[in-house]
Design a protein around this motif. Structure first.
Motif, PDB file in Angstrom:
ATOM      1  N   THR A 137       0.855  -1.181   0.000  1.00  0.00           N
ATOM      2  CA  THR A 137       0.000   0.000   0.000  1.00  0.00           C
ATOM      3  C   THR A 137       0.894   1.236   0.000  1.00  0.00           C
ATOM      4  OG1 THR A 137      -0.139  -0.024   2.425  1.00  0.00           O
ATOM      5  CG2 THR A 137      -1.899  -1.135   1.190  1.00  0.00           C
ATOM      6  N   ALA A 197      -3.385  10.937  -0.994  1.00  0.00           N
ATOM      7  CA  ALA A 197      -3.725   9.520  -1.117  1.00  0.00           C
ATOM      8  C   ALA A 197      -3.284   8.813   0.150  1.00  0.00           C
ATOM      9  CB  ALA A 197      -3.045   8.897  -2.339  1.00  0.00           C
ATOM     10  N   THR A 226      -6.042  11.402 -10.262  1.00  0.00           N
ATOM     11  CA  THR A 226      -6.140   9.948 -10.368  1.00  0.00           C
ATOM     12  C   THR A 226      -4.748   9.361 -10.234  1.00  0.00           C
ATOM     13  OG1 THR A 226      -7.986  10.230 -11.910  1.00  0.00           O
ATOM     14  CG2 THR A 226      -7.017   8.041 -11.763  1.00  0.00           C
ATOM     15  N   SER A 227      -4.651   8.223  -9.539  1.00  0.00           N
ATOM     16  CA  SER A 227      -3.342   7.645  -9.241  1.00  0.00           C
ATOM     17  C   SER A 227      -3.272   6.189  -9.670  1.00  0.00           C
ATOM     18  CB  SER A 227      -3.045   7.748  -7.737  1.00  0.00           C
ATOM     19  OG  SER A 227      -1.843   7.062  -7.406  1.00  0.00           O
ATOM     20  N   PHE A 228      -2.064   5.756 -10.010  1.00  0.00           N
ATOM     21  CA  PHE A 228      -1.750   4.348 -10.233  1.00  0.00           C
ATOM     22  C   PHE A 228      -0.346   4.090  -9.718  1.00  0.00           C
ATOM     23  CE2 PHE A 228       0.715   1.302 -12.706  1.00  0.00           C
ATOM     24  CZ  PHE A 228       0.005   0.141 -12.464  1.00  0.00           C
ATOM     25  N   GLN A 281      -8.336  -2.072 -11.082  1.00  0.00           N
ATOM     26  CA  GLN A 281      -8.647  -1.827  -9.680  1.00  0.00           C
ATOM     27  C   GLN A 281      -7.585  -0.983  -8.987  1.00  0.00           C
ATOM     28  OE1 GLN A 281      -9.263  -5.690  -7.927  1.00  0.00           O
ATOM     29  NE2 GLN A 281     -11.279  -5.961  -8.866  1.00  0.00           N
ATOM     30  N   ALA A 282      -6.392  -0.945  -9.541  1.00  0.00           N
ATOM     31  CA  ALA A 282      -5.306  -0.163  -8.953  1.00  0.00           C
ATOM     32  C   ALA A 282      -5.344   1.300  -9.377  1.00  0.00           C
ATOM     33  CB  ALA A 282      -3.959  -0.779  -9.324  1.00  0.00           C
ATOM     34  N   LEU A 317      -3.567   3.428  -0.363  1.00  0.00           N
ATOM     35  CA  LEU A 317      -4.035   2.814  -1.602  1.00  0.00           C
ATOM     36  C   LEU A 317      -3.229   1.551  -1.889  1.00  0.00           C
ATOM     37  CD1 LEU A 317      -4.508   5.912  -3.953  1.00  0.00           C
ATOM     38  CD2 LEU A 317      -6.164   4.834  -2.407  1.00  0.00           C
ATOM     39  N   THR A 318      -3.825   0.602  -2.592  1.00  0.00           N
ATOM     40  CA  THR A 318      -3.158  -0.662  -2.901  1.00  0.00           C
ATOM     41  C   THR A 318      -2.503  -0.595  -4.278  1.00  0.00           C
ATOM     42  OG1 THR A 318      -4.766  -1.893  -1.572  1.00  0.00           O
ATOM     43  CG2 THR A 318      -3.448  -3.159  -3.136  1.00  0.00           C
ATOM     44  N   ARG A 375      -7.002   4.677  -8.959  1.00  0.00           N
ATOM     45  CA  ARG A 375      -7.846   5.205  -7.897  1.00  0.00           C
ATOM     46  C   ARG A 375      -7.863   6.729  -7.899  1.00  0.00           C
ATOM     47  NH1 ARG A 375      -8.559   1.871  -3.560  1.00  0.00           N
ATOM     48  NH2 ARG A 375     -10.039   3.510  -2.934  1.00  0.00           N
ATOM     49  N   PRO A 376      -8.996   7.324  -7.515  1.00  0.00           N
ATOM     50  CA  PRO A 376      -9.046   8.783  -7.384  1.00  0.00           C
ATOM     51  C   PRO A 376      -8.266   9.244  -6.159  1.00  0.00           C
ATOM     52  CG  PRO A 376     -11.097   7.799  -6.621  1.00  0.00           C
ATOM     53  CD  PRO A 376     -10.288   6.684  -7.216  1.00  0.00           C
TER      54      PRO A 376
END
Length: 530
Positions: free
Chosen positions: A160, A180, A214-216, A204-205, A183-184, A207-208
């Motif tokens: 995470t 953030a 938005t993040s990855f 699924q990875a 987050l995973t 994420r807002p």
């Protein structure tokens, strides 16, 4: 190259030249970025440092979790009011490298710096920090069964992360906001038996985050494409080792952040930002030491000599003038002249200062700029519906060196610039590796899925790599051209020397002669749709 009109004019000039002679391509591969001046800055207060990019310095080559490979900054093609920032680490990650697969370091601060006023100091820092999690310590397995979601109990190991936004003034933090929290990250792509639908895990990875972004974070196919075998005495000593994407099949650890452009730039009237990445590692005293930094591609690898690599990485862009001599008199241009007989442009190389230290006037140079190496992006230039791999050199001002998109061919662009494209020495030089082996996505995070660890029938059925990290058979028909002897300069047409090289071992009866052998590259842009 001062604006779109000049770039367009260059393109027309090249078209005319192609009607009179064959365009040739120099097989200098990963050496192509010698025009890049120096990388960008340190953290808030950089101390000892080592290196960045793909294994280019001794110390960082043994620390892959901290080794930055590439930095990208571009206007999001499907959301033009946002900017995407992407940074990769851990070069040459072999997909089947278990049972302890790839991860982000938990004793590191992964930073992306944004300079919004051109003074060589970061005004914003986005900082990623990671944590390890094991569901069971009683197994050697990365996953204990099929993984169908990021929260699947069969995913034994996962990470995470947090992202903190630091606002700076004079290199000092004035505020910190967590955008953030916990987050995973996407796991390594173990293979089809373990992760039958990796695309679902990737989705699924994404994420807002706070502030409308938005993040990855997770594993991805290495988006950089080039032939690194230049280091075998310049492609085998006879140019027999050329034209292959030697990063094919390898993965990297990636973070990507898409944020509203208005959050990054100073104002609509001053839309140019400078971007670079740094990595700090916790040291024995509990403090932080900068161990990697990167702005433009291939810098420390090819520009800075061994004696100054560590000092370069320990410095901040504010002080990059100390490395100016490596820009105004680049070693690579002299090497190309010595080995291939192509005359180096006259010194000092002020054109390289503009491209790699200050930004180009009327394109991506901020007012009152202080020379400093950073990836400069004019956020007022919208993304184009038909991007061209040569970016600004081919009239596409939304591409490199105005920021950097995933598909920009920075090797060819940088080589053409270092060999004098901007000072009247027109050329179409490159390494004959024109695109990534995997297509990029059309939506965030745009990165291609990582190559799976699968090697057997499952991988073949699903389209996975079966030759492992690009080390298997090479499809030479896709890249290697016919080998020919270089023509004598005295018999060239109108003074244009035809520079040709053979990369084909099967060119019967044709010898590789002379140090000026070059790749035949006729109508290359026509094939690319230009």
């Amino acid at each position: 190259m001062t604006a779109s009109t000049e770039a367009t004019g260059n393109r027309k000039t090249r078209k005319g030249r192609r009607t009179h002679r064959t365009v040739a391509v120099l097989a200098c591969g990963s050496l192509a970025a010698a025009g890049v001046a120096g990388t960008a800055a340190g953290p808030l207060a950089p101390r000892s440092a080592q290196a960045s990019s793909h294994r280019e310095a001794p110390q960082i080559s043994g620390q892959p979790e901290y080794d930055t490979t590439d930095v990208y900054a571009f206007q999001s093609p499907d959301k033009p009011d946002t900017t995407t920032l992407t940074v990769n680490w851990w070069p040459f990650a072999e997909p089947a490298g278990g049972p302890n697969f790839y991860k982000f370091a938990t004793d590191a601060q992964y930073d992306v710096h944004v300079d919004s006023d051109g003074d060589g100091q970061g005004d914003l820092v986005y900082r990623w920090t990671f944590k390890d999690h094991y569901r069971s310590g009683d197994t050697f397995l990365y996953n204990t069964g099929q993984v169908t979601s990021l929260d699947d109990k069969d995913l034994n190991y996962y990470q995470t992360y947090d992202i903190d936004l630091l606002r700076l003034k004079d290199q000092k933090v004035v505020s910190s906001t967590k955008i953030a929290d916990d987050l995973t990250a996407a796991p390594s792509n173990v293979g089809k038996a373990s992760m039958p639908d990796y695309q679902k895990l990737r989705d699924q990875a994404v994420r807002p985050v706070a502030g409308g972004g938005t993040s990855f974070a997770g594993q991805a196919d290495d988006p950089f494409f080039l032939d690194l075998r230049a280091f075998d005495l310049l492609y085998g000593g006879d140019l027999s080792e050329v034209g292959r994407d030697t990063l094919k099949g390898y993965n990297v650890q990636s973070v990507a952040l898409q944020v509203p452009t208005s959050e990054l730039r100073q104002s609509a009237k001053q839309p140019v930002i400078g971007v670079w990445s740094t990595t700090q590692r916790k040291n024995a005293s509990g403090g932080w030491s900068q161990v990697s930094r990167l702005g433009n591609p291939l810098v420390n690898e090819l520009v800075v000599p061994v004696k100054d690599k560590d000092r370069f990485n320990a410095s901040a862009p504010w002080n990059d003038a100390q490395f100016l001599k490596y820009v105004t008199d680049p070693e690579l241009a002299r090497l190309i002249e010595k080995i291939y007989g192509i005359k180096a442009p006259a010194l000092p190389r002020k054109d390289l200062i503009a491209v790699f230290l200050t930004g180009v006037a009327k394109l991506n140079q901020p007012p009152n700029v202080r020379p400093a190496e950073a990836l400069r992006l004019n956020t007022a230039i919208p993304p184009t519906a038909q991007p061209k791999r040569l970016g600004v050199l081919d009239g596409d001002n939304a591409g490199y060196p105005n920021g950097r998109r995933l598909a920009d061919d920075v090797v060819d662009i940088s080589l053409q610039v270092v060999e004098g494209e901007l000072v009247g020495q027109k050329n179409d030089l490159g390494d004959a590796v024109d695109a990534n082996d995997q297509p990029f996505g059309k939506t965030f995070p745009y990165l291609a899925l990582p190559a799976p660890g699968s090697r057997g029938p499952l991988a073949k059925k699903s389209g996975g790599s079966t030759n492992g990290s690009g080390q298997g058979a090479v499809d030479r028909s896709a890249g290697l051209r016919t080998g020919l002897r270089p023509q004598d300069e005295a018999t060239g047409d109108g003074g244009d020397t035809l520079l040709i090289a053979s990369a084909s071992a099967g060119a019967v009866g044709l010898a590789l002669v002379g140090t000026g052998l070059l790749w035949l590259r006729a109508n290359r842009r026509a094939r690319a749709g230009r």
